[in-house]
Design a protein around this motif. Structure first.
Motif, short mmCIF file in Angstrom:
data_model
loop_
_atom_site.label_atom_id
_atom_site.label_comp_id
_atom_site.label_asym_id
_atom_site.label_seq_id
_atom_site.Cartn_x
_atom_site.Cartn_y
_atom_site.Cartn_z
N TRP A 61 23.84 116.12 -2.05
CA TRP A 61 23.36 115.69 -0.73
C TRP A 61 23.44 116.82 0.28
O TRP A 61 22.53 116.99 1.10
CB TRP A 61 24.18 114.49 -0.27
N LEU A 62 24.51 117.60 0.24
CA LEU A 62 24.62 118.74 1.14
C LEU A 62 23.53 119.78 0.87
O LEU A 62 22.98 120.38 1.80
CB LEU A 62 26.00 119.38 1.01
N LEU A 63 23.21 119.97 -0.40
CA LEU A 63 22.16 120.93 -0.76
C LEU A 63 20.80 120.46 -0.25
O LEU A 63 20.02 121.24 0.29
CB LEU A 63 22.13 121.12 -2.28
N ILE A 64 20.51 119.17 -0.39
CA ILE A 64 19.23 118.64 0.10
C ILE A 64 19.18 118.68 1.61
O ILE A 64 18.14 119.01 2.22
CB ILE A 64 19.02 117.20 -0.43
N THR A 65 20.29 118.37 2.27
CA THR A 65 20.32 118.36 3.73
C THR A 65 20.05 119.74 4.31
O THR A 65 19.43 119.88 5.36
CB THR A 65 21.69 117.85 4.22
N ASN A 96 18.01 119.72 16.66
CA ASN A 96 18.97 120.50 15.88
C ASN A 96 18.86 120.13 14.40
O ASN A 96 18.63 118.96 14.05
CB ASN A 96 20.39 120.23 16.36
N PRO A 97 18.99 121.10 13.52
CA PRO A 97 18.92 120.78 12.08
C PRO A 97 20.06 119.87 11.66
O PRO A 97 21.14 119.88 12.23
CB PRO A 97 19.00 122.15 11.41
N ALA A 98 19.78 119.07 10.62
CA ALA A 98 20.80 118.13 10.15
C ALA A 98 22.02 118.84 9.57
O ALA A 98 23.13 118.31 9.58
CB ALA A 98 20.19 117.20 9.09
N ALA A 99 21.81 120.06 9.07
CA ALA A 99 22.92 120.80 8.46
C ALA A 99 23.78 121.53 9.48
O ALA A 99 24.76 122.18 9.08
CB ALA A 99 22.36 121.80 7.45
N ARG A 100 23.45 121.43 10.75
CA ARG A 100 24.21 122.21 11.74
C ARG A 100 25.66 121.75 11.81
O ARG A 100 26.59 122.55 11.67
CB ARG A 100 23.54 122.08 13.10
N TRP A 101 25.86 120.45 12.04
CA TRP A 101 27.23 119.95 12.18
C TRP A 101 27.96 119.98 10.84
O TRP A 101 29.18 120.17 10.79
CB TRP A 101 27.22 118.53 12.74
N LEU A 117 16.30 120.21 4.77
CA LEU A 117 15.53 119.24 5.56
C LEU A 117 14.96 119.91 6.80
O LEU A 117 15.65 120.67 7.48
CB LEU A 117 16.40 118.06 5.96
N PRO A 118 13.69 119.66 7.14
CA PRO A 118 13.12 120.26 8.36
C PRO A 118 13.68 119.61 9.60
O PRO A 118 14.15 118.46 9.57
CB PRO A 118 11.61 119.99 8.21
N ARG A 119 13.64 120.33 10.68
CA ARG A 119 14.12 119.79 11.95
C ARG A 119 13.14 118.75 12.48
O ARG A 119 11.93 118.86 12.29
CB ARG A 119 14.30 120.91 12.97
N GLY A 120 13.68 117.74 13.15
CA GLY A 120 12.85 116.66 13.66
C GLY A 120 11.96 117.10 14.82
O GLY A 120 12.33 117.98 15.61
N ARG A 121 10.81 116.47 14.93
CA ARG A 121 9.87 116.77 16.01
C ARG A 121 10.21 115.86 17.19
O ARG A 121 10.23 114.63 17.07
CB ARG A 121 8.43 116.56 15.55
N THR A 122 10.45 116.45 18.35
CA THR A 122 10.92 115.71 19.50
C THR A 122 10.01 115.80 20.72
O THR A 122 10.26 115.13 21.71
CB THR A 122 12.31 116.23 19.92
#
Length: 232
Positions: A104-108, A37-42, A111-116
């Motif tokens: 920080w919110l703008l940079i987040t 899930n992207p970091a900006a979701r929550w 951010l690309p989603r993590g590879r799992t």
């Protein structure tokens, strides 16, 4: 990964639906890579809840104002505080903090989603998780050398396995070779690292024989006592 696994092309008939200068690529097409899930979701969910709450407060203020009723405003004290507050060190500090928070919110948000997952080298779209690789490594190691004290931990780049010493002195080499061959089908096989632990005495007989500790008990090969042997 987005390129098709089979790049062979076949001509299509020259008609109004399929022009001659177009070619279709045949074969299975790998799907997109599973991501976390992207970091900006929550953050987006929390900010949405806050904005909805603020909209509810504003709607309450407008309702009482246009109804002409007397009410205790929730926003007026805030506006009076902001309008009468003096600029001091605390105000500057809070302003800098809010600015850094917005940056920080703008940079987040970018951010690309993590590879799992790890891709299997196959024309089809097959992906496995590192935890699946660790479970497979434990099962393969147990099938190769037996024993019950086997632990595996994996990520997308490394696979660490802990095994008990069986006294041969080559258990680490055998396990490493077996696991490297087992996971050679991955597009990027993890680096296998085997750590040999000192042998311990175990009261579980399955730890020495390599038997399944969850197997049902075997029947005892003993003759059934005859009628004359039963105590009355």
């Amino acid at each position: 990964m987005t390129a098709p696994a089979n790049s062979q092309t076949y001509p299509v008939p020259d008609d109004e639906f399929f022009p001659a200068d177009m070619a279709r690529q045949a074969g299975p097409h790998p799907g997109t890579e599973p991501r976390s899930n992207p970091a900006a979701r929550w953050l987006a969910i929390i900010i949405s809840i806050l904005l909805l709450s603020l909209a509810g407060v504003i709607a309450r203020e407008l309702w009482y104002r246009y109804q002409g009723e007397t009410y205790d405003s929730w926003l007026e004290p805030v506006f009076e505080l902001l309008g009468s507050a003096t600029v001091n060190g605390w105000a500057v500090t809070i302003g800098i903090f809010i600015s850094l928070l917005g940056l920080w919110l703008l940079i987040t948000s970018f951010l690309p989603r993590g590879r799992t997952h790890m891709r299997v080298n196959s024309p089809a779209s097959i992906w496995v998780r590192p935890v699946d690789v660790a479970r497979k490594a434990s099962h393969t190691t147990r099938s190769e050398i037996g024993g019950a004290n086997i632990r595996s931990r994996a990520d997308r780049k490394r696979l660490n396995v802990q095994v008990e010493d069986d006294g041969t002195g080559t258990v680490d080499q055998r396990v490493a070779a077996t696991l490297s061959n087992e996971f050679s089908g991955l597009e990027t096989p993890p680096a296998v690292s085997v750590k040999v632990l000192p042998q311990t005495q175990s009261t579980n007989p399955s730890a020495k024989t390599g038997a399944d500790p969850y197997a049902p008990p075997q029947p005892i090969d003993a003759p059934y006592p005859g009628p004359q042997e039963i105590q009355r």
